[in-house]
Each structure stands twice: as structure tokens, then as C-alpha cells.
Design a protein around this motif. Structure first.
Motif, PDB file in Angstrom:
ATOM      1  N   LYS A  38       1.072  -1.450   0.354  1.00  0.00           N
ATOM      2  CA  LYS A  38       0.445  -0.144   0.221  1.00  0.00           C
ATOM      3  C   LYS A  38       0.752   1.419  -0.059  1.00  0.00           C
ATOM      4  N   LEU A  39       2.110   1.049   0.665  1.00  0.00           N
ATOM      5  CA  LEU A  39       3.299   2.595   0.620  1.00  0.00           C
ATOM      6  C   LEU A  39       3.216   2.891  -0.712  1.00  0.00           C
ATOM      7  N   ALA A  40       4.167   1.333  -1.403  1.00  0.00           N
ATOM      8  CA  ALA A  40       4.418   1.483  -2.541  1.00  0.00           C
ATOM      9  C   ALA A  40       3.382   2.597  -3.339  1.00  0.00           C
ATOM     10  N   ALA A  41       2.625   2.015  -3.484  1.00  0.00           N
ATOM     11  CA  ALA A  41       1.373   2.494  -4.599  1.00  0.00           C
ATOM     12  C   ALA A  41       1.000   4.326  -3.957  1.00  0.00           C
ATOM     13  N   VAL A  42       0.317   4.343  -2.420  1.00  0.00           N
ATOM     14  CA  VAL A  42       0.453   5.433  -1.805  1.00  0.00           C
ATOM     15  C   VAL A  42       1.664   6.468  -2.722  1.00  0.00           C
ATOM     16  N   ALA A  43       3.282   6.186  -2.716  1.00  0.00           N
ATOM     17  CA  ALA A  43       4.436   6.985  -2.964  1.00  0.00           C
ATOM     18  C   ALA A  43       4.306   7.152  -4.368  1.00  0.00           C
ATOM     19  N   GLU A  44       3.699   5.894  -5.054  1.00  0.00           N
ATOM     20  CA  GLU A  44       3.611   6.634  -6.895  1.00  0.00           C
ATOM     21  C   GLU A  44       2.596   7.647  -7.311  1.00  0.00           C
ATOM     22  N   GLU A  45       1.457   7.532  -6.086  1.00  0.00           N
ATOM     23  CA  GLU A  45       0.467   8.518  -6.283  1.00  0.00           C
ATOM     24  C   GLU A  45       0.813  10.182  -6.100  1.00  0.00           C
ATOM     25  N   ILE A  46       2.208   9.790  -4.919  1.00  0.00           N
ATOM     26  CA  ILE A  46       2.315  10.869  -4.574  1.00  0.00           C
ATOM     27  C   ILE A  46       3.259  12.017  -5.476  1.00  0.00           C
ATOM     28  N   ALA A  47       4.053  10.811  -6.204  1.00  0.00           N
ATOM     29  CA  ALA A  47       5.082  11.330  -7.134  1.00  0.00           C
ATOM     30  C   ALA A  47       4.157  11.794  -8.355  1.00  0.00           C
ATOM     31  N   ASP A  48       2.985  10.963  -8.353  1.00  0.00           N
ATOM     32  CA  ASP A  48       2.218  11.971  -9.635  1.00  0.00           C
ATOM     33  C   ASP A  48       1.851  13.004  -9.674  1.00  0.00           C
ATOM     34  N   ILE A  49       1.072  13.298  -8.218  1.00  0.00           N
ATOM     35  CA  ILE A  49       1.246  14.791  -8.107  1.00  0.00           C
ATOM     36  C   ILE A  49       1.708  15.801  -8.289  1.00  0.00           C
ATOM     37  N   GLN A  50       3.465  15.350  -7.712  1.00  0.00           N
ATOM     38  CA  GLN A  50       4.364  16.302  -8.295  1.00  0.00           C
ATOM     39  C   GLN A  50       4.965  16.791  -8.750  1.00  0.00           C
ATOM     40  N   ILE A  51       4.687  15.421 -10.093  1.00  0.00           N
ATOM     41  CA  ILE A  51       5.349  15.566 -10.841  1.00  0.00           C
ATOM     42  C   ILE A  51       4.174  16.841 -11.574  1.00  0.00           C
ATOM     43  N   PHE A  52       3.048  16.132 -11.896  1.00  0.00           N
ATOM     44  CA  PHE A  52       1.931  17.563 -12.131  1.00  0.00           C
ATOM     45  C   PHE A  52       2.157  19.621 -11.996  1.00  0.00           C
ATOM     46  N   LEU A  53       2.585  18.754 -10.735  1.00  0.00           N
ATOM     47  CA  LEU A  53       2.770  20.499 -10.037  1.00  0.00           C
ATOM     48  C   LEU A  53       3.585  21.043 -10.518  1.00  0.00           C
ATOM     49  N   VAL A  54       4.646  20.356 -10.484  1.00  0.00           N
ATOM     50  CA  VAL A  54       5.850  21.550 -10.689  1.00  0.00           C
ATOM     51  C   VAL A  54       5.614  21.315 -12.468  1.00  0.00           C
ATOM     52  N   ARG A  55       5.013  20.655 -13.109  1.00  0.00           N
ATOM     53  CA  ARG A  55       4.666  20.957 -14.713  1.00  0.00           C
ATOM     54  C   ARG A  55       4.050  22.167 -14.735  1.00  0.00           C
ATOM     55  N   LEU A  56       2.509  21.379 -13.731  1.00  0.00           N
ATOM     56  CA  LEU A  56       1.971  23.233 -14.569  1.00  0.00           C
ATOM     57  C   LEU A  56       3.044  24.186 -14.111  1.00  0.00           C
ATOM     58  N   ALA A  57       3.855  24.313 -12.738  1.00  0.00           N
ATOM     59  CA  ALA A  57       4.178  25.381 -12.574  1.00  0.00           C
ATOM     60  C   ALA A  57       5.661  26.002 -13.241  1.00  0.00           C
ATOM     61  N   ASP A  58       5.543  25.331 -13.854  1.00  0.00           N
ATOM     62  CA  ASP A  58       6.313  26.000 -15.430  1.00  0.00           C
ATOM     63  C   ASP A  58       5.336  26.052 -16.701  1.00  0.00           C
ATOM     64  N   LYS A  59       4.318  25.943 -17.134  1.00  0.00           N
ATOM     65  CA  LYS A  59       4.137  26.275 -17.161  1.00  0.00           C
ATOM     66  C   LYS A  59       2.885  27.241 -17.256  1.00  0.00           C
ATOM     67  N   LEU A  60       2.739  27.892 -16.155  1.00  0.00           N
ATOM     68  CA  LEU A  60       2.545  29.239 -15.716  1.00  0.00           C
ATOM     69  C   LEU A  60       3.551  30.826 -15.472  1.00  0.00           C
ATOM     70  N   ASP A  61       5.487  29.738 -15.680  1.00  0.00           N
ATOM     71  CA  ASP A  61       6.308  30.149 -15.004  1.00  0.00           C
ATOM     72  C   ASP A  61       6.040  31.139 -13.490  1.00  0.00           C
TER      73      ASP A  61
END
Lengths: 119, 119, 119, 119
Positions: free
Chosen positions: D59-82
Motif C-alpha cells: 500500500k505504501l509503495a502504491a501511495v508513494a507512486e500517487e504522491i510522485a504523480d501529484i508532484q510531477i503534475f504540480l511542477v509541470r503546471l508551475a512551469d507552464k505558468l512560469d
């Protein structure tokens, strides 16, 4: 007439009068729906489960308003996609009866896809 | 009997048979509701608005299932909080009529709290 | 020290000073995270994709604040679960390289689970 | 280089190679972010708070994967909005110090907008 039908017709008139159809793509409505669902969840996020079942009158009124918002967007989205809500619900409840047979589902919150796991 | 009443009674029987009331605190149901709303949104996230209005049959069936899930949790939550859905919706639609008068709301998607902003 | 490490330590001190650890169960933090993500989404829900890329200064500042909120809860949750964010991200990006090989993923938004579909 | 800078550059290369910029409008990324946040929440929705803090390894590994997904989209969105993530977080944490002074916030989970309420 079904409750859903009645709400649907009211919402159509409401949107038409305001020329809001231009904003009501299924994509936008789905997004608005998550936003409303999260506004509902916000009321509960720091409460214990027990306290979430014992809201005071003000909180309960605020929660009822959020629930209504969700219902409104849900009916609107179904309308835009030409989905019959009464039928969709009947179908899903039948499906759930099959997916969650009493003997397997009793007393646990596992998803039907996890029933064969030893967990 | 209202559609909501009918679904409410069905869901009570369904949950009782499975001993699921223990999981159905308002907090948990609100959380499940956001999760279902997001599953719905997932179908639309990379689509253009135009494509979101032109789903193929398979996609539409999947979307209808998600919509039903949201409806189910919404009725269940309202039941647990003893909120009358028909009344809550009627009240909110009346409120929206006041918050979004046609002359101010026509053709724009501003929130009622932003009506005095010059934008 | 990694940016995540630095934020983690700041958040620990912040929460400790306010005695907020009692509220910060992973369940509650995950719920708060969805709520923040939805507050971010709310800024975009009625905008066209093009307009979402051309926010005015005020809107952009509001959006930056929401993004920071999400980041804060994300680091806090990872800390509570003892998940190393730097490692989790590195692992997921490697996984994504395998799941989305350039030749299959180029120019389409399909999920890796749908690659064999004719669609 | 900040962790965020590093991830940002990796994600740019990843998206460019797949020609995914066309899908990455801020609107779509914000929507994807809520979806990922909800996938994370799903792991916790029927758990008690205590159990949410005691996940098994899978479960912890699955949760870590979801956390990483959120981080990835967050960085990507911030980049797109400068948006500079390091600065946005520093600013928000400073703001939180002011909004939640220790003497008012200690031991309660009220929102800063509710501090004057008698509750």
C-alpha cells in the motif's frame, strides 16, 4: 415525472436565460463537479468520523448547500450527455448487487477487484 | 415517492445487508464522493471541450457509470446527515435565482461574489 | 539539502508549534490535498484552454498560492508516511519512461493501459 | 540547483520527446492534478485515521507512486505558468505564519477566516 427530469428542465431554463450553455461543455461541468465535491469534503477534512456525524445546525445548512450544488451539476452534466439518470442508477445498483455479493462483501470495504486477494 | 426517496431506501437495504454502515460516516462518504467525481473527470481531462461533447458509445457508458456512482454516494450521504435532497435542491435553486440575476449573469461565468469587480 | 528536506523541516516546526500533529493523519492530509487541488482547479473551470495559459497578474498570484498549498500538504503527507520524495519521484519518472515509450506515446494522450486498444 | 528546477527540466524533455505540450494547458494540468490527488485519497477513504498511518509495504509503495504523480503534475503546471515553486512556497509559508499565529492556532484546526467566530 422523475425528480431528475424536473430538475433537468429547471436547469435548462435557468441556463438558457443566462446564456450559460456556452460554458457547459461536459469537460467543464465535470471539472465543476469535482470542485463542488471538494468544497463538500472541506467541511469534514479535520473532523473525526464521529464528529462528522454530529454537525451543528449552521454547518449542516452549509453542507446541504454543497450537496445541492453537486446534484445540480450532476443533473446538468447528465442532460448534456443525454444520459438518463434514473436508468443509469438502476443499472449501476444492479451491477453493484453482482459485484458485491453479500457473502463476500459483508463487513469489509474491499473493492470488488480485490476480492481474491488474501490481503 | 421522490426518486431520491426510492434510491435512499434501496441503498439502506444494500448497506445493511453488507454491514457497511460502519464505513459510512459522513466524512468517509464525502471523501468517496470526491474520488468518484475525479474518476468522472478523468475521462475528460485530455479532451478538448468539443470532444468532451462527442463521446463514443463505450466512453459514454463508462461515464454514465461514474455519474451513477456519484449519485449513489450523494443520496447515501444526504441520508446519513438526514438532509432532504428535494428540499435542499429547491432551496439552492431559489438562492441561485437571486445570486445570479439574469441581467448580471447573462453571458459571463463570474461567481456571484465577483459581480462588483471591474475584472 | 534537497528542497523537499528543507520544506519538510520547516513544516515540522510549524505544526509542532501549533500542536497540529493531532490533525495530520495521512487520511486527513490526503483529504486536504484533494481540497487544495480542487481550489486550484476552480480557477480554471470555466476558462478555455487558451485563456488558462494567459492569466492576469492577480489570478496568477492566486494560483501560485494554491500551488504552494498543494506542495505544502504533499511534503507533509510524505513526511508522515516516511516517504522520501526525491526517491519516489525519481522512481516514478523512470517508470514513466518505460510505460510511455516515445514511439507509442508520441502525439497522443492515451494511458499506458490503453496502448493495445485500436480505439 | 533546486529539486524543483531539476524535475522541471526532466519533465520538459520528457514531454517534448512525446509531443505532449499540446495537451498540457494549465486547465488540463490542473484537472489532471485533482484526479491524481483523488487517486491518492482513494487509498485512505475507508480507513480509520489510525490505520491510515500504518499502511503495509504494498500500500505504501502504491501511495508513494500517487504522491510522485501529484508532484510531477504540480511542477509541470508551475512551469507552464512560469511560477517559481521555491519562491511561491517560501511566500506561502510566511503568509501562514501570519495567518496562523501560534496563540490563536494552537490546538485547533480552524481556518484563519474563522478566528473571530465564537464557533
Amino acid at each position: 415525472m422523475s425528480s431528475f427530469e424536473k430538475i433537468k428542465l429547471q436547469l435548462r431554463a435557468f441556463s438558457e436565460a443566462r446564456d450559460w450553455d456556452q460554458f457547459h461543455s461536459p469537460k467543464n461541468l465535470a471539472m465543476a463537479l469535482v470542485v463542488e465535491a471538494a468544497e463538500l469534503a472541506e467541511h469534514f477534512q479535520w473532523l473525526t468520523e464521529a464528529k462528522s456525524a454530529a454537525l451543528n445546525t449552521d454547518k449542516l445548512a452549509a453542507v446541504a448547500e454543497e450537496i445541492a450544488d453537486i446534484q445540480i451539476f450532476l443533473v446538468r452534466l447528465a442532460d448534456k450527455l443525454d444520459i438518463d439518470l434514473d436508468k443509469a442508477i438502476a443499472r449501476k445498483m444492479e451491477l453493484n448487487e453482482h459485484r458485491y455479493p453479500v457473502e463476500k462483501a459483508r463487513g469489509n470495504a474491499r473493492k470488488y477487484t480485490e476480492f481474491d486477494d488474501g490481503d
